[in-house]
Motif scaffolding. Sequence first.
Motif, PDB file in Angstrom:
ATOM      1  N   ASP A 235       0.855  -1.183   0.000  1.00  0.00           N
ATOM      2  CA  ASP A 235       0.000   0.000   0.000  1.00  0.00           C
ATOM      3  C   ASP A 235       0.892   1.234   0.000  1.00  0.00           C
ATOM      4  O   ASP A 235       0.997   1.963   0.979  1.00  0.00           O
ATOM      5  N   ASN A 236       1.536   1.458  -1.120  1.00  0.00           N
ATOM      6  CA  ASN A 236       2.466   2.580  -1.247  1.00  0.00           C
ATOM      7  C   ASN A 236       2.635   2.912  -2.724  1.00  0.00           C
ATOM      8  O   ASN A 236       2.428   2.069  -3.595  1.00  0.00           O
ATOM      9  N   SER A 237       2.988   4.154  -2.983  1.00  0.00           N
ATOM     10  CA  SER A 237       3.288   4.605  -4.341  1.00  0.00           C
ATOM     11  C   SER A 237       4.549   5.441  -4.287  1.00  0.00           C
ATOM     12  O   SER A 237       4.885   6.006  -3.247  1.00  0.00           O
TER      13      SER A 237
ATOM     14  N   LEU B  97       2.220   3.082  -8.802  1.00  0.00           N
ATOM     15  CA  LEU B  97       1.067   3.180  -7.905  1.00  0.00           C
ATOM     16  C   LEU B  97       0.741   1.797  -7.381  1.00  0.00           C
ATOM     17  O   LEU B  97       0.471   0.879  -8.152  1.00  0.00           O
TER      18      LEU B  97
ATOM     19  N   ASP C  39      -6.731   0.350  -3.900  1.00  0.00           N
ATOM     20  CA  ASP C  39      -5.694   0.517  -4.916  1.00  0.00           C
ATOM     21  C   ASP C  39      -5.434   2.002  -5.135  1.00  0.00           C
ATOM     22  O   ASP C  39      -6.356   2.790  -5.324  1.00  0.00           O
ATOM     23  N   ASP C  40      -4.158   2.394  -5.096  1.00  0.00           N
ATOM     24  CA  ASP C  40      -3.812   3.814  -5.087  1.00  0.00           C
ATOM     25  C   ASP C  40      -4.318   4.563  -6.308  1.00  0.00           C
ATOM     26  O   ASP C  40      -4.637   5.751  -6.231  1.00  0.00           O
TER      27      ASP C  40
ATOM     28  N   VAL D 170      -3.912  10.628  -4.636  1.00  0.00           N
ATOM     29  CA  VAL D 170      -2.675   9.844  -4.566  1.00  0.00           C
ATOM     30  C   VAL D 170      -1.908   9.972  -5.883  1.00  0.00           C
ATOM     31  O   VAL D 170      -0.688  10.154  -5.895  1.00  0.00           O
TER      32      VAL D 170
ATOM     33  N   ALA E  47      -6.342  12.578   0.155  1.00  0.00           N
ATOM     34  CA  ALA E  47      -6.518  11.151  -0.159  1.00  0.00           C
ATOM     35  C   ALA E  47      -7.531  10.495   0.779  1.00  0.00           C
ATOM     36  O   ALA E  47      -7.259   9.469   1.406  1.00  0.00           O
TER      37      ALA E  47
ATOM     38  N   ASP F  50      -8.326   6.647  -0.424  1.00  0.00           N
ATOM     39  CA  ASP F  50      -7.236   5.702  -0.181  1.00  0.00           C
ATOM     40  C   ASP F  50      -7.059   5.441   1.310  1.00  0.00           C
ATOM     41  O   ASP F  50      -6.796   4.309   1.725  1.00  0.00           O
TER      42      ASP F  50
END
Length: 329
Positions: free
Chosen positions: A142-144, A155, A161-162, A168, A223, A226
């Motif tokens: 869970d990062n971009s 993403l 999902d980002d 995001v 965000a 997210d």
Amino acid sequence: MVLLAALLPASAAHAAVTSATATVFAPNPVQALGRQDLTDAKDADLPEFAAAYRRVTLTDLDGSGKLAGRYVVVKSSTGKAATLSGGAFPDWHRDADQFEQVMGYYWVTTAQHYLQHLGFGSTLRPVNQRQIQLRIDQYGGDNSFLREDKANITLGKGGVDDAEDAEVIVHEYGHSVQDGQVTGFGTTLESGAIGEAFGDYLAVAVTSWATGVPTLTPEACVADWDSVSYTARTPHCLRRLDGTKHYPEDVVGEVHADGEIWSRALWDIRTALGDTKATTLIVEAQFAFTPDITFAAAARATVDAAQRLYGPAAAQAARAAFTARGLLP
């Protein structure tokens, strides 16, 4: 465009399509619906999401029939690549991988259009007018993030999902903007915090410009779709632009947390001067940054940009915002 397609051979008609309609969240379902109880539900297209979808026009396409254009080319490791059908992109929803691909293309292009709307590339120097690669669902966490060495954005797909949240997407594009202005920007704690703060600020500025200032959720909340996956308090926010952190006593040595000091200063400049003037001087100032710039040096450069672009009153507003955060005396 449809009439033109009818008159041309199939290959020529296909290549002629440089804009096409598609479906997106604008900017995300929490903002659009004002609902803090939405959950990811494993990408299910539940009935409550129906009112959050918007049909929009994708511009600057390269005519290939795919999500590739002047400012971004989308690459995804899951699902089939989104392609035109009958001169438009199908009405995909969040249960289809192609929906996130469309979201990525639309919001990166929208962010670039926002910068051009401010004059960057016409009355001011161009900012990030390059084609970037946007990689979607190629990272399971869970990062971009931006990869500066390849100038591409990834993403992630953990939690929500980002690529389902425009803020995001635009946050990560903010890193690309700064890297385009100052190669390798963000090599120290303070410069890294500035980078995270600018990404948050740009996310809010772009989405408010494109879809209107939210009325059902706080504009300063970043965000808010997210973040439903990792926050318990409502409203759900990854971070906020209107926090009360002060330098140096609230520095904790983590770029996202410390960035909230800088982003509050940017928020106050925007409140004082309005979005157009504030964001223009904030972005213009970044041309004078260095990869390892300090809070204080960046604040001085931003005040100088305000003076140069808009005169002493704007410079004073910028200085007051940084002084209130302890970043300038």
